[in-house]
Design an enzyme around this catalytic site. Sequence first.
Site, PDB file in Angstrom:
ATOM      1  N   HIS A  72       0.836  -1.203   0.000  1.00 51.22           N
ATOM      2  CA  HIS A  72       0.000   0.000   0.000  1.00 51.22           C
ATOM      3  C   HIS A  72       0.871   1.253   0.000  1.00 51.22           C
ATOM      4  O   HIS A  72       0.551   2.240  -0.660  1.00 51.22           O
ATOM      5  CB  HIS A  72      -0.916   0.012   1.222  1.00 51.22           C
ATOM      6  CG  HIS A  72      -2.170  -0.772   1.056  1.00 51.22           C
ATOM      7  ND1 HIS A  72      -2.183  -2.144   1.010  1.00 51.22           N
ATOM      8  CD2 HIS A  72      -3.474  -0.370   0.918  1.00 51.22           C
ATOM      9  CE1 HIS A  72      -3.441  -2.560   0.861  1.00 51.22           C
ATOM     10  NE2 HIS A  72      -4.238  -1.512   0.794  1.00 51.22           N
ATOM     11  N   HIS A  77       1.603  -3.348   9.270  1.00 46.73           N
ATOM     12  CA  HIS A  77       3.033  -3.330   8.974  1.00 46.73           C
ATOM     13  C   HIS A  77       3.829  -2.723  10.119  1.00 46.73           C
ATOM     14  O   HIS A  77       3.306  -1.947  10.918  1.00 46.73           O
ATOM     15  CB  HIS A  77       3.315  -2.520   7.706  1.00 46.73           C
ATOM     16  CG  HIS A  77       2.816  -3.151   6.451  1.00 46.73           C
ATOM     17  ND1 HIS A  77       3.494  -4.153   5.798  1.00 46.73           N
ATOM     18  CD2 HIS A  77       1.692  -2.915   5.738  1.00 46.73           C
ATOM     19  CE1 HIS A  77       2.808  -4.512   4.723  1.00 46.73           C
ATOM     20  NE2 HIS A  77       1.708  -3.780   4.668  1.00 46.73           N
TER      21      HIS A  77
END
Length: 214
Positions: free
Chosen positions: A124, A166
């Site tokens: 992303h 993340h």
Amino acid sequence: MGEKRVVPQSLKSVLEWDAVITEKLVKYVDHKYGPLAKYKTFMKGLEYSCHGLPWLLGTAVFIFFIMDLSCRQFLVNIFIGLIVDVIIVAVVKAITRRRRPVANKEKEMFASVSVDKFSFPSGHATRAVMLSILFPMQLDLFLPLSVVLMMWGGAVCASRVLLHRHHLLDVVGGTIIGILEALFLSYMWLSPQSAQGLVNFFLDETQAGANYDV
């Protein structure tokens, strides 16, 4: 049976430090600005807004429905960029094989594939940074709109950490890759004629296949 991967102690220390710093950062934000749960809908919206599947499908559809040559040129180049991004992220993830944060809930991830169980780099982040650079650069956008795009890219990156998707270094690495992708694509940017030729090639192949089936 393959041998178990041995992580060098120096790299292991960096990864452990990253995990600790990421956890502390999320806790700080949660304490400073209130429970992150109340922002989860907004952050999930950011996650969906930069998911690769809608971007790939949407761009492909618009390529064949928009007849303006300059718009089609832009869309073809963006589509190529999205494909390049997917390949780079998949290869790097397969090589690094870093696990996502323990707090991540994989069942909440939209349309994830097997390689998405790995964390470095953030796909992303690479995609958001690449797009937020390419759009203003190639479209010569009005400054406030360019700022909005950059803010969107930054918000997507931040949400990856705050959603526990993340670690911090995954996003930093994704940001660097996204910048490099944008620079590379700008250098290799297809002309209107080249972009149209590429579209014509696939249209001709599709038409030939349809005639063959008949």
